[in-house]
Design a protein around this motif. Structure first.
Motif, short mmCIF file in Angstrom:
data_model
loop_
_atom_site.label_atom_id
_atom_site.label_comp_id
_atom_site.label_asym_id
_atom_site.label_seq_id
_atom_site.Cartn_x
_atom_site.Cartn_y
_atom_site.Cartn_z
N ARG A 182 0.84 -1.21 0.00
CA ARG A 182 0.00 0.00 0.00
C ARG A 182 0.87 1.26 0.00
O ARG A 182 0.65 2.17 -0.80
CB ARG A 182 -0.91 0.00 1.24
CG ARG A 182 -1.57 1.33 1.55
CD ARG A 182 -2.48 1.25 2.77
NE ARG A 182 -1.80 0.75 3.95
CZ ARG A 182 -1.05 1.51 4.77
NH1 ARG A 182 -0.91 2.79 4.54
NH2 ARG A 182 -0.45 0.99 5.82
N ASP A 233 -5.83 9.27 4.64
CA ASP A 233 -6.99 8.42 4.84
C ASP A 233 -6.61 6.99 4.45
O ASP A 233 -6.61 6.62 3.28
CB ASP A 233 -8.16 8.92 3.98
CG ASP A 233 -9.43 8.15 4.27
OD1 ASP A 233 -9.34 6.99 4.73
OD2 ASP A 233 -10.50 8.70 4.02
N ARG A 234 -6.29 6.19 5.46
CA ARG A 234 -5.77 4.87 5.17
C ARG A 234 -6.82 3.98 4.51
O ARG A 234 -6.50 3.14 3.67
CB ARG A 234 -5.25 4.21 6.45
CG ARG A 234 -4.47 2.96 6.16
CD ARG A 234 -3.99 2.29 7.42
NE ARG A 234 -2.81 2.93 7.95
CZ ARG A 234 -2.02 2.35 8.84
NH1 ARG A 234 -2.30 1.16 9.29
NH2 ARG A 234 -0.96 2.97 9.29
N GLU A 283 -6.69 4.59 0.94
CA GLU A 283 -5.45 4.01 0.42
C GLU A 283 -5.61 2.52 0.16
O GLU A 283 -5.25 2.00 -0.89
CB GLU A 283 -4.33 4.18 1.46
CG GLU A 283 -3.47 5.38 1.33
CD GLU A 283 -2.24 5.24 2.23
OE1 GLU A 283 -1.13 5.25 1.70
OE2 GLU A 283 -2.41 5.09 3.45
N VAL A 284 -6.18 1.84 1.15
CA VAL A 284 -6.36 0.39 1.04
C VAL A 284 -7.29 0.07 -0.13
O VAL A 284 -7.00 -0.82 -0.94
CB VAL A 284 -6.95 -0.17 2.35
CG1 VAL A 284 -7.38 -1.62 2.17
CG2 VAL A 284 -5.94 -0.05 3.48
N GLU A 286 -0.84 -5.05 3.07
CA GLU A 286 0.12 -4.69 4.12
C GLU A 286 1.38 -5.54 4.09
O GLU A 286 2.19 -5.50 5.00
CB GLU A 286 -0.54 -4.77 5.50
CG GLU A 286 -1.82 -3.95 5.61
CD GLU A 286 -1.61 -2.52 5.12
OE1 GLU A 286 -0.69 -1.85 5.62
OE2 GLU A 286 -2.36 -2.08 4.22
N MET A 306 -9.87 -0.99 11.77
CA MET A 306 -8.99 -0.95 10.60
C MET A 306 -8.30 -2.30 10.41
O MET A 306 -7.23 -2.56 10.94
CB MET A 306 -7.95 0.14 10.81
CG MET A 306 -7.63 0.88 9.52
SD MET A 306 -6.47 2.19 9.84
CE MET A 306 -7.43 3.27 10.89
N SER A 347 -6.89 -3.56 7.91
CA SER A 347 -5.65 -3.52 7.16
C SER A 347 -4.48 -3.16 8.06
O SER A 347 -3.38 -3.65 7.89
CB SER A 347 -5.75 -2.49 6.04
OG SER A 347 -6.09 -1.24 6.62
N LYS A 358 -2.46 -6.05 10.29
CA LYS A 358 -1.40 -6.89 9.74
C LYS A 358 -0.03 -6.22 9.89
O LYS A 358 0.90 -6.78 10.40
CB LYS A 358 -1.68 -7.15 8.26
CG LYS A 358 -0.79 -8.20 7.66
CD LYS A 358 -1.48 -9.54 7.67
CE LYS A 358 -0.51 -10.62 7.23
NZ LYS A 358 -1.18 -11.90 7.16
N ARG A 359 0.00 -4.96 9.44
CA ARG A 359 1.26 -4.25 9.52
C ARG A 359 1.65 -4.06 10.97
O ARG A 359 2.78 -4.26 11.37
CB ARG A 359 1.13 -2.90 8.83
CG ARG A 359 2.47 -2.23 8.66
CD ARG A 359 2.51 -0.89 9.31
NE ARG A 359 3.87 -0.38 9.31
CZ ARG A 359 4.37 0.35 8.35
NH1 ARG A 359 3.64 0.65 7.32
NH2 ARG A 359 5.60 0.80 8.43
N ARG A 383 0.56 9.48 10.35
CA ARG A 383 -0.69 9.74 9.65
C ARG A 383 -0.63 10.83 8.60
O ARG A 383 -1.62 11.08 7.92
CB ARG A 383 -1.80 10.08 10.67
CG ARG A 383 -2.15 8.96 11.63
CD ARG A 383 -2.88 7.81 10.95
NE ARG A 383 -3.98 8.26 10.11
CZ ARG A 383 -5.20 8.55 10.53
NH1 ARG A 383 -5.48 8.45 11.80
NH2 ARG A 383 -6.13 8.93 9.69
N ARG A 426 5.00 10.10 6.13
CA ARG A 426 5.20 9.00 5.19
C ARG A 426 6.46 9.25 4.36
O ARG A 426 7.24 8.35 4.09
CB ARG A 426 3.98 8.89 4.28
CG ARG A 426 4.01 7.77 3.28
CD ARG A 426 3.80 6.40 3.89
NE ARG A 426 2.56 6.20 4.59
CZ ARG A 426 1.38 5.96 4.01
NH1 ARG A 426 1.29 5.88 2.72
NH2 ARG A 426 0.32 5.76 4.75
#
Lengths: 492, 333
Positions: free
Chosen positions: A344, A363-364, A367-368, A386, B1, B3, B6-7, B200, B205
């Protein structure tokens, strides 16, 4: 060498290769990229172990299980990339690893004496004291040869020794090689530059797909025959049908007189919507550098780029992306991906602004969502969005790089070696994707060192040589032999 | 969340292991110290003690994630403290206005110093080790020059509450609970703010991406120079906040503040907290646990009456062991 075999995961790099080399002979070894030349020579020099086969030196079986063993047998290898320590002087480099000592201190006088002796025998002169990083590439090349000879090599392998040399330096190198031959050394000379071979080679061996295709004396092996033997195979059938370019399709990318010295000299090109232009050429011909200058990865030293007819000033990748150019780099690990980040994070990296909400946070969820969509479209084989990119296979990594650029709205896509090191299935998928992009009206340039790929995937083929266009072929004109000859610099 | 789980799963293992070790350590020390360690007043003290180290370490975390280093933060604590004390004494203000403008002057100096640190790194590609080493000397020299080598005593009492007061002190008093020091509030606010910034936002990032692969980041259209510059500015700002808190605590800006083990302590907290010196990996939460571990260890050894020289040896060993364990875990777990 007899019956040498070597397999790497997924490819048979060498199958049943045998060759001989006589004292006082220069054998040229030619073949396309990936034909197995370097692998074969690495086995001879002890850098790689063969799966099967034997090597004989002076008629006696030789066990070469390390570079040191090869050295003891008198085998010396001059690699394409120099193995010199740039900060050290020529003398220090020459004796590196076998420094003479006196009472356990370095004996500089003896080292210098040895260096002068070797250089004297070779008839070459260069500064002994300057850091070698400040010598010219040609002099560094000569120093590499001196280094090998100072270890009493009698079998000398040279991998593309002229790739970075000027014409004068090449002449001096050849003179030296001829002297070595006259002194009774056997020399294996690997080269892409077919036009050099008549000046230097006694025999020519052509390697293709890990097999020896043909060996003939140089005098009776014409350049056309060599090329035919190198290319040999029919074009692989797995290329998709290219949609024809509409004759009056708008010109999306127009490059005029683009230069980036010293690699690119005044390149001019127009690519229409839906057109794929393939760049063929030898390593170091300047193909990658042309793409880098268009994309802003390097700052061009001159020329103009127009997108959809509008002149754009591109001085950095930021400008390039803003202008709608996506540059899919050659080396995905070094330039394309952040290996320690997730699928991602890599996919959204170049277009993060799309995913920032009003509070300035990423905004994750979105993104996903976007990543999942691309994973589906490109059938990226990853357990989740991920997964760290480091853990994916080469082909899957390449698709992540593509996904990163497909997220944007680029109209111009520059593919540099898009299928290097990935399996056949992933290749076919990437070809299909390129065709899909062309259908949507993108302009595409592809650089590839695999000739069948360039021929099978391009509406037009450009043979690049010395940073300029040697010749432009239409799809119909672009035969393997003609493109190869133009790229290698022969009069076509 | 879903997703994120996992991370997170990757770093949660690490945090899990660290938490178990930490809890065992706390229980052990508490038994050995006859229950003194876990008394609320002692916990409050530990949190106050680690606040300076943690805030410094926040800035250092950003820098280290980009594969850089900032050696100048200790000197910047000194310089910012002196500048703020001089500013406070020359301003004809009182109360909140005095505090705000004094703090702003310190932040300006710290931010500017960070910018100067970054300039040669970004423009000339000099190693940050060198540029911040130079800044370490320069800032300390200026600090001594401005203060003439002596602490600058604050004339106003406006800072006393920040230095020695308690957050909502009336409430804790009424409930007969130990108060929460203002430094702890500063630490938590800074921790949350910078954690959100790192995890965030686009900037965060980019910081992680540049540390992971600078060339790929550049080719992806990231403004690498600007991002790196901001990272050093953040480090300077964090040093300024710590300078402010020390100034308030001592009621003076002393040039000697920050010249001890502050910089090394911050780097230790970052590294123990799991941030890679090679760049590309790290969290503010990890750094907090690093600072907490080091602070608890210091406090525990004091409670157990361990010789202070031996304490240094133990602390060094713990830093080495923590990083070595993390490396082994990566290799085998």
């Amino acid at each position: 060498m007899r019956g040498i075999r070597k397999a790497f995961p997924g490819v048979q790099a060498l199958s049943d290769v045998s060759l001989t080399l006589a004292a006082g002979e220069i054998l040229a070894l030619v073949g396309e990229n990936g034909a197995g030349k370097s692998t074969l020579m690495k086995i001879l020099a002890g850098g790689l172990a063969a799966d099967a086969g034997d090597v004989f030196v002076d008629g006696a079986p030789a066990k070469i299980d390390s570079p040191r063993a090869a050295e003891r047998l008198g085998i010396g290898m001059i690699y394409q990339e120099f193995n010199l320590v740039p900060q050290l002087s020529a003398v220090d480099n020459l004796v590196l690893g076998s420094e003479p000592t006196r009472r356990s201190l370095l004996d500089e006088r003896e080292a210098r004496r040895r260096a002068e002796k070797v250089f004297g025998e070779l008839g070459i002169t260069m500064s002994l004291d300057l850091p070698v990083g400040r010598l010219s590439v040609g002099q560094q090349q000569l120093l590499e040869i001196a280094k090998v000879l100072s270890k009493h090599a009698r079998i000398i392998v040279m991998d593309e020794p002229t790739a970075a040399l000027t014409e004068n330096e090449i002449e001096r190198l050849f003179a030296l090689v001829r002297r070595l031959k006259a002194a009774g050394n056997g020399i294996v000379y690997i080269s892409h530059r077919l036009e050099e071979l008549p000046r230097i080679a006694d025999r020519i061996t052509v390697l293709r797909d890990g097999r020896i295709v043909e060996t003939r004396p140089q005098a009776s092996f014409s350049q056309d025959d060599v090329v035919a033997a190198m290319v040999g195979r029919k074009l692989d059938a797995h290329f998709p049908q290219l949609p024809p370019v509409v004759p009056d399709a708008p010109i999306v990318l127009s490059v005029c007189g683009l230069s980036r010295l010293p690699a690119v000299h005044g390149v001019t090109l127009e690519v229409r919507a839906g057109e794929i232009v393939g760049f063929a050429g030898l390593i170091g011909a300047g193909r990658t550098e042309i793409l880098r200058a268009i994309a802003g990865a390097d700052v061009p030293s001159g020329g103009e780029v127009r997108i959809d007819g509008r002149s754009v000033r591109i001085r950095s990748p930021i400008d390039g992306i803003a202008a709608g150019i996506a540059f899919i780099t050659e080396d995905r690990k070094a330039q394309g991906l952040v290996l320690g980040m997730t699928v991602r994070e890599n996919v959204t990296l170049a277009h993060l602004a799309q995913f920032v909400n009003r509070e300035l946070l990423i905004d994750r969820g979105r993104e996903v969502e976007a990543t999942k969509k691309l994973i589906g479209e490109l059938s990226i084989r990853t357990p989740s969005t991920e997964q760290l990119v480091r853990n994916l296979s080469g082909g899957t990594q390449q698709k992540v790089v593509l996904a990163k650029w497909l997220l944007g709205t680029a109209r111009v896509l520059l593919f540099d070696e898009p299928t290097r090191g990935i399996d056949v299935g992933a290749k076919a998928e990437i070809y299909a994707l390129m065709v899909g992009l062309a259908r949507q009206g993108c302009a595409i340039i592809m650089v590839s060192s695999e000739l069948p790929e360039v021929l099978g995937m391009s509406h037009r083929v450009v043979a690049v040589r010395h940073g300029v266009f040697a010749r432009v072929f239409s799809q119909a004109e672009a035969t393997p032999d003609a493109v190869m000859l133009a790229a290698a610099g022969a009069a076509a | 969340m879903t997703s994120g789980a996992k991370r997170g799963g990757v770093s949660w293992t690490r945090l899990g292991v660290a938490a178990v070790v930490f809890v065992l350590f706390i229980i052990g020390v508490n038994v050995a110290a006859n229950g003194a360690f876990l008394q609320l007043s002692n916990v409050a003290t530990v949190l106050q003690q680690i606040s300076y180290n943690f805030i410094l370490a926040i800035g250092e975390t950003f820098v280290i994630i980009t594969a850089g280093i900032d050696l100048s933060i200790g000197s910047l604590v000194s310089l910012c403290g002196v500048v703020m004390a001089l500013a406070a004494n020359s301003l004809h203000l009182s109360g909140f206005a005095l505090i705000a403008i004094t703090l702003a002057s310190g932040l300006a100096v710290g931010g500017l110093a960070g910018y100067v640190n970054a300039l040669p790194v970004v423009k000339l590609n000099l190693p940050p080790f060198i540029t911040t080493l130079a800044m370490m000397q320069i800032a300390l020299g200026i600090s001594y020059m401005l203060s003439r080598g002596r602490p600058v005593a604050l004339q106003s009492s406006a800072f006393e509450n920040t230095g020695t007061g308690f957050f909502l002190g009336g409430v804790s008093n009424a409930l007969h609970l130990p108060g929460i020091h203002y430094q702890v509030v500063w630490m938590l606010v800074a921790g949350v703010f910078f954690s959100v910034l790192l995890m965030r936002t686009r900037f965060g990032r980019y910081v992680l991406a540049i540390g992971g692969n600078e060339e790929a980041s550049r080719l992806a259209g990231i403004n690498v120079g600007l991002t790196k510059t901001l990272v050093y500015v953040i480090s300077g700002l964090c040093a300024a906040i710590v300078g402010f808190l020390y100034m308030a605590l001592f009621s003076s800006g002393s040039p000697q503040t920050g010249t001890g083990n502050e910089m090394l302590g911050a780097i230790a907290a970052v590294v123990v907290g799991g941030t890679s010196l090679m760049g590309g990996r790290g969290t503010i939460l990890g750094t907090f646990f690093g600072a907490l571990l080091i602070g608890s260890l210091n406090n525990a050894m004091n409670l157990l009456d361990i010789n202070s020289y031996l304490q240094m040896v133990v602390l060094g060993g713990v830093i080495l062991a923590a990083v070595a364990l993390d490396e082994l875990r990566k290799r085998y777990l």
